[in-house]
Design an enzyme around this catalytic site. Structure first.
Site, PDB file in Angstrom:
ATOM      1  N   GLY A 165      63.159  36.124 100.431  1.00 50.53           N
ATOM      2  CA  GLY A 165      63.857  34.872 100.152  1.00 50.53           C
ATOM      3  C   GLY A 165      64.535  34.784  98.801  1.00 50.53           C
ATOM      4  O   GLY A 165      64.735  33.691  98.282  1.00 50.53           O
ATOM      5  N   THR A 166      64.944  35.894  98.223  1.00 54.95           N
ATOM      6  CA  THR A 166      65.629  35.812  96.921  1.00 54.95           C
ATOM      7  C   THR A 166      67.002  35.172  97.080  1.00 54.95           C
ATOM      8  O   THR A 166      67.457  34.462  96.184  1.00 54.95           O
ATOM      9  CB  THR A 166      65.787  37.209  96.280  1.00 54.95           C
ATOM     10  OG1 THR A 166      66.599  38.025  97.127  1.00 54.95           O
ATOM     11  CG2 THR A 166      64.440  37.873  96.041  1.00 54.95           C
ATOM     12  N   ASN A 167      67.652  35.373  98.214  1.00 52.42           N
ATOM     13  CA  ASN A 167      68.932  34.698  98.449  1.00 52.42           C
ATOM     14  C   ASN A 167      68.725  33.200  98.655  1.00 52.42           C
ATOM     15  O   ASN A 167      69.517  32.380  98.185  1.00 52.42           O
ATOM     16  CB  ASN A 167      69.650  35.321  99.643  1.00 52.42           C
ATOM     17  CG  ASN A 167      70.350  36.608  99.273  1.00 52.42           C
ATOM     18  OD1 ASN A 167      71.315  36.593  98.533  1.00 52.42           O
ATOM     19  ND2 ASN A 167      69.839  37.723  99.758  1.00 52.42           N
TER      20      ASN A 167
ATOM     21  N   MET B 152      66.763  38.553 109.742  1.00 52.21           N
ATOM     22  CA  MET B 152      66.788  39.883 110.382  1.00 52.21           C
ATOM     23  C   MET B 152      66.743  39.818 111.906  1.00 52.21           C
ATOM     24  O   MET B 152      66.126  40.676 112.543  1.00 52.21           O
ATOM     25  CB  MET B 152      65.587  40.712 109.874  1.00 52.21           C
ATOM     26  CG  MET B 152      65.609  40.989 108.417  1.00 52.21           C
ATOM     27  SD  MET B 152      67.077  41.893 107.941  1.00 52.21           S
ATOM     28  CE  MET B 152      66.589  42.501 106.340  1.00 52.21           C
TER      29      MET B 152
ATOM     30  N   ILE C  31      69.336  39.160 115.355  1.00 48.64           N
ATOM     31  CA  ILE C  31      70.713  38.937 115.814  1.00 48.64           C
ATOM     32  C   ILE C  31      70.742  37.698 116.716  1.00 48.64           C
ATOM     33  O   ILE C  31      69.929  37.596 117.638  1.00 48.64           O
ATOM     34  CB  ILE C  31      71.249  40.160 116.600  1.00 48.64           C
ATOM     35  CG1 ILE C  31      71.260  41.415 115.698  1.00 48.64           C
ATOM     36  CG2 ILE C  31      72.631  39.893 117.174  1.00 48.64           C
ATOM     37  CD1 ILE C  31      72.400  41.459 114.692  1.00 48.64           C
ATOM     38  N   LEU C  32      71.629  36.745 116.434  1.00 48.72           N
ATOM     39  CA  LEU C  32      71.747  35.533 117.248  1.00 48.72           C
ATOM     40  C   LEU C  32      72.690  35.780 118.413  1.00 48.72           C
ATOM     41  O   LEU C  32      73.690  36.488 118.278  1.00 48.72           O
ATOM     42  CB  LEU C  32      72.243  34.385 116.371  1.00 48.72           C
ATOM     43  CG  LEU C  32      71.274  33.985 115.247  1.00 48.72           C
ATOM     44  CD1 LEU C  32      71.966  33.112 114.219  1.00 48.72           C
ATOM     45  CD2 LEU C  32      70.051  33.271 115.833  1.00 48.72           C
TER      46      LEU C  32
ATOM     47  N   ASN D 170      76.879  34.274 106.816  1.00 46.20           N
ATOM     48  CA  ASN D 170      75.870  35.324 106.637  1.00 46.20           C
ATOM     49  C   ASN D 170      76.179  36.154 105.390  1.00 46.20           C
ATOM     50  O   ASN D 170      77.359  36.364 105.076  1.00 46.20           O
ATOM     51  CB  ASN D 170      75.881  36.257 107.862  1.00 46.20           C
ATOM     52  CG  ASN D 170      74.910  37.420 107.730  1.00 46.20           C
ATOM     53  OD1 ASN D 170      73.739  37.237 107.403  1.00 46.20           O
ATOM     54  ND2 ASN D 170      75.414  38.636 107.957  1.00 46.20           N
TER      55      ASN D 170
ATOM     56  N   HIS E 259      75.894  39.871 103.856  1.00 47.47           N
ATOM     57  CA  HIS E 259      75.672  41.263 104.255  1.00 47.47           C
ATOM     58  C   HIS E 259      75.740  42.134 103.003  1.00 47.47           C
ATOM     59  O   HIS E 259      76.701  42.027 102.233  1.00 47.47           O
ATOM     60  CB  HIS E 259      76.729  41.717 105.268  1.00 47.47           C
ATOM     61  CG  HIS E 259      76.487  43.115 105.735  1.00 47.47           C
ATOM     62  ND1 HIS E 259      75.463  43.437 106.596  1.00 47.47           N
ATOM     63  CD2 HIS E 259      77.116  44.274 105.429  1.00 47.47           C
ATOM     64  CE1 HIS E 259      75.466  44.750 106.808  1.00 47.47           C
ATOM     65  NE2 HIS E 259      76.444  45.273 106.099  1.00 47.47           N
TER      66      HIS E 259
HETATM   67  C1  GRF Z   1      69.039  41.371 101.037  1.00 47.31           C
HETATM   68  O1  GRF Z   1      69.652  42.526 100.583  1.00 47.31           O
HETATM   69  C2  GRF Z   1      69.850  40.840 102.161  1.00 47.31           C
HETATM   70  O2  GRF Z   1      71.214  41.066 102.066  1.00 47.31           O
HETATM   71  C3  GRF Z   1      69.309  41.622 103.277  1.00 47.31           C
HETATM   72  O3  GRF Z   1      67.921  41.602 103.071  1.00 47.31           O
HETATM   73  C4  GRF Z   1      67.688  41.652 101.670  1.00 47.31           C
HETATM   74  C5  GRF Z   1      66.546  40.691 101.322  1.00 47.31           C
HETATM   75  O4  GRF Z   1      66.963  39.446 101.129  1.00 47.31           O
HETATM   76  N1  GRF Z   1      69.667  41.112 104.552  1.00 47.31           N
HETATM   77  P1  GRF Z   1      66.033  38.220 100.645  1.00 47.31           P
HETATM   78  O5  GRF Z   1      65.369  38.563  99.359  1.00 47.31           O
HETATM   79  O6  GRF Z   1      65.024  37.958 101.722  1.00 47.31           O
HETATM   80  O7  GRF Z   1      67.006  37.094 100.465  1.00 47.31           O
END
Ligand code: GRF
Length: 203
Positions: A15-17, A93, A95-96, A110, A112
């Site tokens: 969940g860093t994004n 992670m 696919i919808l 999304n 990527h």
């Molecule tokens: C990120 O590189 C994202 O682009 C990919 O998974 C990684 C982890 O993301 N899909 P997050 O820390 O869970 O947001």
């Protein structure tokens, strides 16, 4: 009170994004959007802990347990009942289906971890993307935020940011740099653009 678009963030892992989006709403960068729900495809995703700490309702639905149709029905039900009009796939992670995507036209974006059209499409997710970039020997990679349509990573590109590949990089060190120098920067910016476009079309 300024009108804002409700946002549902779909996650699967650390969940860093998501954290970058939470911080952007707090700082005011994400001005036209308000995160109303976090929906995870994994019950033990740390992203749900980030949501809890930020006081955002969190939900978990596991495709293997529910089956594809029920999995997507629960996600759609939660998106609709939380009042979200924009869906952000942030390290999601799963696919919808075409049916799901068609239910929310121009309302799903999304992130990527590559510069589309490089290293994208079916099977290109997580560390695999960076492994392929290193195997190919590219000197520059990066990240892309795009609208989601029925083609995997095929929708209209909103923002991209390039990142250097350095000598001695491993998939892990490259992934970290792409997240820090690209993903966490362009995802909040793209979320603001998409939210504003829904709220004030064409402005
Ligand atoms: C990120 O590189 C994202 O682009 C990919 O998974 C990684 C982890 O993301 N899909 P997050 O820390 O869970 O947001």
């Amino acid at each position: 009170m300024k009108e804002k678009i409700g946002i549902a963030v779909l996650v699967s892992g650390g969940g860093t994004n998501l954290q970058a989006l939470i911080d952007a709403e707090r700082s005011g960068l994400l001005e036209h959007g308000h995160i109303v729900a976090v929906i995870s495809s994994q019950r033990d995703a740390y992203a749900l802990e980030r949501a809890r700490i930020a006081g955002i309702p969190g939900y978990a639905f596991v495709r293997k347990e529910l089956g594809a149709d029920e999995f997507e029905r629960r996600i759609a039900e939660t998106v609709d009942s939380s009042g979200a009009s924009l869906i952000i796939l942030a390290g999601f992670m799963s696919i919808l289906s075409e049916n799901f995507v068609k239910k929310y036209p121009d309302r799903i974006i999304n992130i990527h971890p590559a510069l589309i059209p490089s290293f994208c499409g079916k099977g290109y997710y997580g560390l695999r993307v960076h492994e392929e970039a290193l195997k190919r020997g590219v000197k520059i990679t990066g990240a892309t935020v795009h609208y989601v349509n029925e083609i995997a990573d095929g929708g209209e590109i909103i923002l991209q940011k390039a990142v250097d590949v350095l000598p001695g990089d491993t998939p892990e060190t490259l992934q970290r740099r792409v997240m820090e120098q690209a993903e966490w920067i362009i995802l909040p910016q793209a979320a603001e653009l998409a939210a504003k476009e829904l709220l004030l079309p064409g402005t």
